[in-house]
Write a protein that holds these residues in place. Structure first.
Motif, PDB file in Angstrom:
ATOM      1  N   GLY A  11       0.772  -1.232   0.000  1.00  0.00           N
ATOM      2  CA  GLY A  11       0.000   0.000   0.000  1.00  0.00           C
ATOM      3  C   GLY A  11       0.800   1.278   0.000  1.00  0.00           C
ATOM      4  N   HIS A  12       0.065   2.371   0.159  1.00  0.00           N
ATOM      5  CA  HIS A  12       0.632   3.720   0.057  1.00  0.00           C
ATOM      6  C   HIS A  12       1.707   3.982   1.105  1.00  0.00           C
ATOM      7  CE1 HIS A  12      -2.468   5.054  -2.821  1.00  0.00           C
ATOM      8  NE2 HIS A  12      -3.287   4.296  -2.116  1.00  0.00           N
ATOM      9  N   MET A  13       1.555   3.365   2.283  1.00  0.00           N
ATOM     10  CA  MET A  13       2.513   3.608   3.376  1.00  0.00           C
ATOM     11  C   MET A  13       3.316   2.360   3.724  1.00  0.00           C
ATOM     12  SD  MET A  13       2.065   6.823   3.892  1.00  0.00           S
ATOM     13  CE  MET A  13       2.665   7.358   5.478  1.00  0.00           C
ATOM     14  N   GLN A  14       3.253   1.359   2.871  1.00  0.00           N
ATOM     15  CA  GLN A  14       4.115   0.173   2.937  1.00  0.00           C
ATOM     16  C   GLN A  14       4.068  -0.550   4.289  1.00  0.00           C
ATOM     17  OE1 GLN A  14       6.429  -0.968  -0.073  1.00  0.00           O
ATOM     18  NE2 GLN A  14       4.325  -0.294  -0.422  1.00  0.00           N
ATOM     19  N   PHE A  15       2.878  -1.026   4.615  1.00  0.00           N
ATOM     20  CA  PHE A  15       2.704  -1.832   5.832  1.00  0.00           C
ATOM     21  C   PHE A  15       2.978  -3.301   5.556  1.00  0.00           C
ATOM     22  CE2 PHE A  15       0.400   1.709   7.743  1.00  0.00           C
ATOM     23  CZ  PHE A  15       0.671   1.546   9.093  1.00  0.00           C
ATOM     24  N   MET A  16       3.721  -3.941   6.449  1.00  0.00           N
ATOM     25  CA  MET A  16       3.787  -5.392   6.434  1.00  0.00           C
ATOM     26  C   MET A  16       2.440  -5.901   6.944  1.00  0.00           C
ATOM     27  SD  MET A  16       6.662  -6.089   5.137  1.00  0.00           S
ATOM     28  CE  MET A  16       6.728  -7.869   5.371  1.00  0.00           C
ATOM     29  N   PRO A  17       1.903  -6.970   6.341  1.00  0.00           N
ATOM     30  CA  PRO A  17       0.574  -7.451   6.735  1.00  0.00           C
ATOM     31  C   PRO A  17       0.412  -7.695   8.233  1.00  0.00           C
ATOM     32  CG  PRO A  17       1.259  -8.515   4.705  1.00  0.00           C
ATOM     33  CD  PRO A  17       2.434  -7.708   5.177  1.00  0.00           C
TER      34      PRO A  17
ATOM     35  N   GLY B  54      -1.974  -7.309  12.793  1.00  0.00           N
ATOM     36  CA  GLY B  54      -1.650  -7.615  14.184  1.00  0.00           C
ATOM     37  C   GLY B  54      -0.698  -8.796  14.298  1.00  0.00           C
ATOM     38  N   TRP B  55       0.353  -8.602  15.071  1.00  0.00           N
ATOM     39  CA  TRP B  55       1.382  -9.640  15.197  1.00  0.00           C
ATOM     40  C   TRP B  55       0.910 -10.838  16.009  1.00  0.00           C
ATOM     41  CZ3 TRP B  55       6.129 -10.480  13.060  1.00  0.00           C
ATOM     42  CH2 TRP B  55       6.611  -9.469  12.214  1.00  0.00           C
ATOM     43  N   SER B  56      -0.217 -10.722  16.670  1.00  0.00           N
ATOM     44  CA  SER B  56      -0.727 -11.884  17.402  1.00  0.00           C
ATOM     45  C   SER B  56      -1.480 -12.856  16.496  1.00  0.00           C
ATOM     46  CB  SER B  56      -1.639 -11.432  18.554  1.00  0.00           C
ATOM     47  OG  SER B  56      -2.774 -10.740  18.060  1.00  0.00           O
ATOM     48  N   HIS B  57      -1.613 -12.496  15.220  1.00  0.00           N
ATOM     49  CA  HIS B  57      -2.208 -13.443  14.265  1.00  0.00           C
ATOM     50  C   HIS B  57      -1.348 -14.701  14.218  1.00  0.00           C
ATOM     51  CE1 HIS B  57      -3.500 -15.174  10.414  1.00  0.00           C
ATOM     52  NE2 HIS B  57      -4.615 -14.448  10.564  1.00  0.00           N
ATOM     53  N   PRO B  58      -1.948 -15.875  14.252  1.00  0.00           N
ATOM     54  CA  PRO B  58      -1.169 -17.120  14.349  1.00  0.00           C
ATOM     55  C   PRO B  58      -0.175 -17.354  13.213  1.00  0.00           C
ATOM     56  CG  PRO B  58      -3.501 -17.561  13.877  1.00  0.00           C
ATOM     57  CD  PRO B  58      -3.388 -16.137  14.268  1.00  0.00           C
ATOM     58  N   SER B  59      -0.342 -16.700  12.080  1.00  0.00           N
ATOM     59  CA  SER B  59       0.572 -16.928  10.954  1.00  0.00           C
ATOM     60  C   SER B  59       1.745 -15.958  10.947  1.00  0.00           C
ATOM     61  CB  SER B  59      -0.194 -16.811   9.628  1.00  0.00           C
ATOM     62  OG  SER B  59      -0.520 -15.461   9.353  1.00  0.00           O
TER      63      SER B  59
ATOM     64  N   GLY C 284       7.162 -10.504   8.864  1.00  0.00           N
ATOM     65  CA  GLY C 284       5.798 -10.027   9.028  1.00  0.00           C
ATOM     66  C   GLY C 284       4.903 -10.175   7.813  1.00  0.00           C
ATOM     67  N   GLN C 285       5.314 -11.040   6.854  1.00  0.00           N
ATOM     68  CA  GLN C 285       4.425 -11.249   5.706  1.00  0.00           C
ATOM     69  C   GLN C 285       3.144 -11.966   6.127  1.00  0.00           C
ATOM     70  OE1 GLN C 285       7.649 -12.181   5.824  1.00  0.00           O
ATOM     71  NE2 GLN C 285       8.694 -11.926   3.855  1.00  0.00           N
ATOM     72  N   GLY C 286       3.306 -12.952   7.008  1.00  0.00           N
ATOM     73  CA  GLY C 286       2.159 -13.721   7.467  1.00  0.00           C
ATOM     74  C   GLY C 286       1.507 -14.503   6.344  1.00  0.00           C
ATOM     75  N   ASP C 287       0.488 -15.250   6.717  1.00  0.00           N
ATOM     76  CA  ASP C 287      -0.321 -15.984   5.738  1.00  0.00           C
ATOM     77  C   ASP C 287      -1.781 -15.687   6.056  1.00  0.00           C
ATOM     78  OD1 ASP C 287      -1.138 -17.671   3.720  1.00  0.00           O
ATOM     79  OD2 ASP C 287      -0.890 -19.507   4.899  1.00  0.00           O
ATOM     80  N   ILE C 288      -2.120 -14.428   5.845  1.00  0.00           N
ATOM     81  CA  ILE C 288      -3.427 -13.921   6.251  1.00  0.00           C
ATOM     82  C   ILE C 288      -4.341 -13.869   5.029  1.00  0.00           C
ATOM     83  CG2 ILE C 288      -4.636 -12.011   7.371  1.00  0.00           C
ATOM     84  CD1 ILE C 288      -1.870 -11.155   8.495  1.00  0.00           C
ATOM     85  N   PRO C 289      -5.535 -14.450   5.100  1.00  0.00           N
ATOM     86  CA  PRO C 289      -6.465 -14.370   3.965  1.00  0.00           C
ATOM     87  C   PRO C 289      -6.737 -12.916   3.581  1.00  0.00           C
ATOM     88  CG  PRO C 289      -7.251 -15.960   5.588  1.00  0.00           C
ATOM     89  CD  PRO C 289      -6.080 -15.250   6.211  1.00  0.00           C
ATOM     90  N   GLU C 290      -6.892 -12.665   2.286  1.00  0.00           N
ATOM     91  CA  GLU C 290      -7.063 -11.302   1.799  1.00  0.00           C
ATOM     92  C   GLU C 290      -8.248 -10.597   2.448  1.00  0.00           C
ATOM     93  OE1 GLU C 290      -5.047  -9.513  -0.167  1.00  0.00           O
ATOM     94  OE2 GLU C 290      -3.690 -11.237  -0.042  1.00  0.00           O
TER      95      GLU C 290
END
Length: 231
Positions: free
Chosen positions: A108-114, A119-124, A129-135
């Motif tokens: 995105g515009h401000m280059q956030f890692m997913p 949230g880093w408490s996401h299990p993936s 910090g790429q994670g494996d988070i559904p879109e």
């Protein structure tokens, strides 16, 4: 030969000694003369116009369409809007990067890692910090709240999208505020955004540049008002 050189040096020294008081006197007279000239209305008006022109030639090196968004984010999160502009400039050169996706997965515009956005408490989440988070979860405000992310639905359309300019800037303001920027800890907050001393240096460069340009524009505006309201 040596005697001639000594004589030459002495002559030069005497010339300097003799010219110094003359130079100082001329300098003082010039200052007094300029002050006296400024009392003449025509000369004063000319001097003010030159001063005003030098200020009005200043401009902000920030795309105008983003300024209102930065300022709205500052009102809510307390992060200087010029700092948000500096981050935007550094991350995607004011959203001119194409695509708005970095090789390591910042989005995105401000280059956030997913994982930072959701949230880093996401299990993936781990590593960079790429994670494996559904879109669909990446933009869901409820999922983001559940996992303690910094993504914000700024325009209240039901999604917090790093590819939406308002959401992205508000999310950056949210993250920087949580990192101390709202309390004046700019270097700490910038470093937390991207853990690089060079990055901190570069963001601060643009921040101070925009601050100085803003002050110059404000001074120009004050001069114009005073000139308009003056006798």
């Amino acid at each position: 030969m040596k005697q001639k050189k000594d004589t030459s040096y002495k002559a030069k020294a005497w010339i300097v000694i003799l010219l110094l008081p003359i130079t100082i006197t001329v300098y003082i007279l010039l200052i007094i003369g300029w002050k006296e000239l400024q009392r003449i209305p025509v000369v004063l008006e000319w001097a003010e116009s030159i001063h005003l022109k030098s200020f009005t030639q200043e401009k902000l090196d920030i795309p105008e369409e983003y300024i209102a968004i930065y300022q709205q984010a500052e009102e809510i999160y307390g992060v200087p809007w010029t700092l948000l502009a500096a981050h935007h400039r550094m991350e995607t050169i004011f959203s001119t990067m194409d695509p708005l996706l970095s090789p390591v997965g910042a989005e995105g515009h401000m280059q956030f890692m997913p994982c930072t956005f959701v949230g880093w408490s996401h299990p993936s989440c781990s590593g960079l910090g790429q994670g494996d988070i559904p879109e669909e979860d990446k933009v869901d405000p409820e999922i983001i709240a559940e996992y303690g992310g910094y993504g914000v639905d700024a325009n209240k359309d039901g999604v917090a999208d790093p590819y939406d300019i308002e959401d992205a800037i508000f999310s950056a303001a949210n993250y920087l505020a949580a990192s101390g920027a709202a309390d004046g800890e700019l270097e700490k907050a910038i470093f937390n955004y991207n853990r690089s001393d060079k990055y901190v240096e570069d963001v601060l460069y643009f921040y101070h540049l925009y601050e100085s340009q803003l002050q110059a524009l404000q001074s120009a505006s004050t001069l114009q008002i005073e000139k308009k309201d003056g006798p």
